[in-house]
Design a protein around this motif. Structure first.
Motif, PDB file in Angstrom:
ATOM      1  N   LYS A  83      38.177  39.002  40.189  1.00  0.00           N
ATOM      2  CA  LYS A  83      38.432  37.755  39.463  1.00  0.00           C
ATOM      3  C   LYS A  83      38.204  37.901  37.966  1.00  0.00           C
ATOM      4  O   LYS A  83      38.984  37.406  37.158  1.00  0.00           O
ATOM      5  CB  LYS A  83      37.530  36.641  40.006  1.00  0.00           C
ATOM      6  CG  LYS A  83      37.924  36.108  41.372  1.00  0.00           C
ATOM      7  CD  LYS A  83      37.010  34.965  41.759  1.00  0.00           C
ATOM      8  CE  LYS A  83      37.399  34.380  43.121  1.00  0.00           C
ATOM      9  NZ  LYS A  83      36.492  33.263  43.516  1.00  0.00           N
ATOM     10  N   ARG A  84      37.090  38.555  37.624  1.00  0.00           N
ATOM     11  CA  ARG A  84      36.708  38.617  36.214  1.00  0.00           C
ATOM     12  C   ARG A  84      36.921  39.998  35.604  1.00  0.00           C
ATOM     13  O   ARG A  84      37.307  40.108  34.445  1.00  0.00           O
ATOM     14  CB  ARG A  84      35.232  38.216  36.064  1.00  0.00           C
ATOM     15  CG  ARG A  84      34.879  36.844  36.644  1.00  0.00           C
ATOM     16  CD  ARG A  84      35.480  35.723  35.821  1.00  0.00           C
ATOM     17  NE  ARG A  84      34.979  35.711  34.461  1.00  0.00           N
ATOM     18  CZ  ARG A  84      33.829  35.153  34.083  1.00  0.00           C
ATOM     19  NH1 ARG A  84      33.048  34.560  34.976  1.00  0.00           N
ATOM     20  NH2 ARG A  84      33.443  35.163  32.818  1.00  0.00           N
ATOM     21  N   ASN A 163      38.541  29.161  37.244  1.00  0.00           N
ATOM     22  CA  ASN A 163      38.691  30.145  38.328  1.00  0.00           C
ATOM     23  C   ASN A 163      37.941  29.758  39.594  1.00  0.00           C
ATOM     24  O   ASN A 163      37.838  30.559  40.520  1.00  0.00           O
ATOM     25  CB  ASN A 163      38.183  31.510  37.839  1.00  0.00           C
ATOM     26  CG  ASN A 163      39.019  32.055  36.702  1.00  0.00           C
ATOM     27  OD1 ASN A 163      40.226  31.899  36.687  1.00  0.00           O
ATOM     28  ND2 ASN A 163      38.371  32.695  35.741  1.00  0.00           N
ATOM     29  N   LEU A 164      37.404  28.541  39.642  1.00  0.00           N
ATOM     30  CA  LEU A 164      36.612  28.115  40.797  1.00  0.00           C
ATOM     31  C   LEU A 164      37.541  27.690  41.938  1.00  0.00           C
ATOM     32  O   LEU A 164      38.267  26.707  41.831  1.00  0.00           O
ATOM     33  CB  LEU A 164      35.693  26.959  40.406  1.00  0.00           C
ATOM     34  CG  LEU A 164      34.656  26.535  41.446  1.00  0.00           C
ATOM     35  CD1 LEU A 164      33.579  27.608  41.575  1.00  0.00           C
ATOM     36  CD2 LEU A 164      34.020  25.203  41.062  1.00  0.00           C
ATOM     37  N   SER A 165      37.483  28.427  43.036  1.00  0.00           N
ATOM     38  CA  SER A 165      38.313  28.099  44.195  1.00  0.00           C
ATOM     39  C   SER A 165      37.593  27.101  45.086  1.00  0.00           C
ATOM     40  O   SER A 165      36.399  26.825  44.922  1.00  0.00           O
ATOM     41  CB  SER A 165      38.632  29.362  44.986  1.00  0.00           C
ATOM     42  OG  SER A 165      37.450  29.891  45.570  1.00  0.00           O
ATOM     43  N   GLU A 224      26.906  31.649  36.781  1.00  0.00           N
ATOM     44  CA  GLU A 224      27.049  32.597  35.669  1.00  0.00           C
ATOM     45  C   GLU A 224      28.248  33.512  35.841  1.00  0.00           C
ATOM     46  O   GLU A 224      28.778  34.032  34.861  1.00  0.00           O
ATOM     47  CB  GLU A 224      25.764  33.412  35.523  1.00  0.00           C
ATOM     48  CG  GLU A 224      24.598  32.584  34.997  1.00  0.00           C
ATOM     49  CD  GLU A 224      23.311  33.367  34.886  1.00  0.00           C
ATOM     50  OE1 GLU A 224      23.229  34.465  35.490  1.00  0.00           O
ATOM     51  OE2 GLU A 224      22.381  32.881  34.221  1.00  0.00           O
ATOM     52  N   VAL A 225      28.672  33.719  37.083  1.00  0.00           N
ATOM     53  CA  VAL A 225      29.878  34.524  37.306  1.00  0.00           C
ATOM     54  C   VAL A 225      31.087  33.858  36.655  1.00  0.00           C
ATOM     55  O   VAL A 225      31.944  34.519  36.072  1.00  0.00           O
ATOM     56  CB  VAL A 225      30.109  34.720  38.822  1.00  0.00           C
ATOM     57  CG1 VAL A 225      31.517  35.243  39.089  1.00  0.00           C
ATOM     58  CG2 VAL A 225      29.076  35.680  39.386  1.00  0.00           C
ATOM     59  N   PHE A 226      31.150  32.534  36.733  1.00  0.00           N
ATOM     60  CA  PHE A 226      32.300  31.808  36.202  1.00  0.00           C
ATOM     61  C   PHE A 226      32.143  31.454  34.722  1.00  0.00           C
ATOM     62  O   PHE A 226      33.130  31.327  34.006  1.00  0.00           O
ATOM     63  CB  PHE A 226      32.528  30.530  37.017  1.00  0.00           C
ATOM     64  CG  PHE A 226      32.916  30.802  38.439  1.00  0.00           C
ATOM     65  CD1 PHE A 226      34.209  31.168  38.764  1.00  0.00           C
ATOM     66  CD2 PHE A 226      31.979  30.735  39.458  1.00  0.00           C
ATOM     67  CE1 PHE A 226      34.569  31.436  40.071  1.00  0.00           C
ATOM     68  CE2 PHE A 226      32.319  30.992  40.769  1.00  0.00           C
ATOM     69  CZ  PHE A 226      33.615  31.352  41.079  1.00  0.00           C
ATOM     70  N   ASP A 227      30.910  31.274  34.270  1.00  0.00           N
ATOM     71  CA  ASP A 227      30.678  30.963  32.856  1.00  0.00           C
ATOM     72  C   ASP A 227      29.290  31.463  32.481  1.00  0.00           C
ATOM     73  O   ASP A 227      28.289  30.802  32.742  1.00  0.00           O
ATOM     74  CB  ASP A 227      30.783  29.450  32.612  1.00  0.00           C
ATOM     75  CG  ASP A 227      30.622  29.098  31.140  1.00  0.00           C
ATOM     76  OD1 ASP A 227      30.486  30.016  30.310  1.00  0.00           O
ATOM     77  OD2 ASP A 227      30.624  27.897  30.817  1.00  0.00           O
ATOM     78  N   ASP A 228      29.234  32.651  31.867  1.00  0.00           N
ATOM     79  CA  ASP A 228      27.932  33.220  31.535  1.00  0.00           C
ATOM     80  C   ASP A 228      27.285  32.538  30.331  1.00  0.00           C
ATOM     81  O   ASP A 228      26.158  32.848  29.971  1.00  0.00           O
ATOM     82  CB  ASP A 228      28.048  34.731  31.294  1.00  0.00           C
ATOM     83  CG  ASP A 228      29.070  35.071  30.218  1.00  0.00           C
ATOM     84  OD1 ASP A 228      29.874  34.193  29.864  1.00  0.00           O
ATOM     85  OD2 ASP A 228      29.065  36.213  29.731  1.00  0.00           O
ATOM     86  N   GLN A 229      28.004  31.596  29.701  1.00  0.00           N
ATOM     87  CA  GLN A 229      27.449  30.850  28.568  1.00  0.00           C
ATOM     88  C   GLN A 229      27.208  29.382  28.929  1.00  0.00           C
ATOM     89  O   GLN A 229      27.167  28.516  28.060  1.00  0.00           O
ATOM     90  CB  GLN A 229      28.423  30.929  27.368  1.00  0.00           C
ATOM     91  CG  GLN A 229      28.698  32.344  26.886  1.00  0.00           C
ATOM     92  CD  GLN A 229      27.438  33.021  26.355  1.00  0.00           C
ATOM     93  OE1 GLN A 229      26.639  32.393  25.673  1.00  0.00           O
ATOM     94  NE2 GLN A 229      27.275  34.306  26.666  1.00  0.00           N
TER      95      GLN A 229
END
Length: 301
Positions: A83-84, A163-165, A224-229
């Motif tokens: 994904k990332r 990207n969240l399924s 954090e996988v989807f938004d580390d900030q």
């Protein structure tokens, strides 16, 4: 007879005299890299160092050894790849942080200690930027369970994650339930319940007897996988400011009469500061525990 077998060891097994002399600290520093998903999304700044080299074919056996032995790596990789990042990028980033740890234990990278962006020092908390009153940079240490409650608020009120399924969202909800309520204690959905309700139940049920603490860590890691900030989201800044106040008040309280506060008093202050971040469903439980503490104090007075 006459045959040899090569054994590939995970990177936290010490190999130099310096690492073996501090084996426990070295092992902890490497193992804790997998607690921070951003280590797999971005390389350490030392990846440009001339002594760092990464060959996917050469490093793959060591990556597989780490993957089999570290449960956090085992759970994290399928959430990030592809994904990332690609699998090769995943391990390139990871081994750049491993390299930084090894260099630090050699004593040649001590100047990098404390760098919030690329720190590899052992830690179980996260350091995030916060606004200082005089305009100077400041840092705030966010520990658990406060970090978990902030992550829940971010997922409920923050910007949508592209990207969240649906499967990811259901897993996050299951981890949230496990962290708050423990093992699944709800009846199985009936025939007329929606497919989503049934999926949420099955996801929570599969977590089994996972401890609430582990569920909190996994929930934050997934965010954090989807938004580390995510901790920089403006909607969390007031909550982060509230967490900062007790920390600033501790030194003054500790100097009162030259005595330090008992751990229980410090824990109660931290609990009081975290009440603002608790979900409404937890308030009755906290209230009952506080009333029990008051009764215990009355019995001793």
């Amino acid at each position: 007879m006459g045959q040899t077998q090569t054994v590939f060891l995970p990177p936290w097994i010490p190999s130099t005299p310096e690492e073996k002399g501090q084996e426990e600290a070295f092992r902890a520093a490497i193992m804790q890299l997998s607690e921070t998903p951003s280590h797999f999304l971005h390389p350490h700044e030392m990846h440009t160092h001339p002594d760092f080299s990464f060959d996917w074919v050469e490093h793959r056996p060591f990556a597989e050894a780490a993957y089999r032995a570290d449960v956090r790596l085992f759970r994290l990789l399928p959430r990030i790849v592809p994904k990332r990042v690609t699998e090769e990028e995943f391990w390139y980033n990871y081994f750049s942080h491993v390299f930084a740890v090894k260099r630090r234990f050699e004593g040649s990278c001590s100047s990098l200690a404390g760098d919030g962006k690329a720190s590899v020092a052992p830690a179980k908390t996260s350091v995030v930027p916060s606004a200082a009153g005089n305009g100077a940079p400041a840092t705030l240490t966010v520990s658990y369970p406060e970090k978990f409650h902030l992550a829940v608020k971010y997922m409920r009120e923050g910007p949508p994650l592209p990207n969240l399924s649906d499967a990811d969202r259901i897993l996050l909800k299951a981890l949230e339930e496990q962290a708050i309520s423990g093992e699944c204690n709800k009846p199985r959905p009936g025939m007329w319940d929606t497919a989503e309700e049934k999926a949420k139940y099955e996801a929570w049920k599969k977590l089994g007897s996972m401890s609430p603490a582990e569920a909190m860590h996994l929930y934050v890691q997934a965010v954090e996988v989807f938004d580390d900030q995510w901790l920089s989201w403006p909607g969390l800044q007031r909550d982060l400011g509230a967490l900062e106040q007790p920390a600033a008040a501790k030194p003054a309280a500790a100097m009162n009469g030259g005595c330090t506060d008992p751990p229980l008093v410090i824990a109660l202050r931290e609990l009081r500061a975290s009440v603002a971040t608790l979900p409404p469903s937890q308030i009755p439980t906290v209230r009952r525990e506080c009333e029990a503490i008051l009764r215990a104090c009355d019995a001793r007075s």
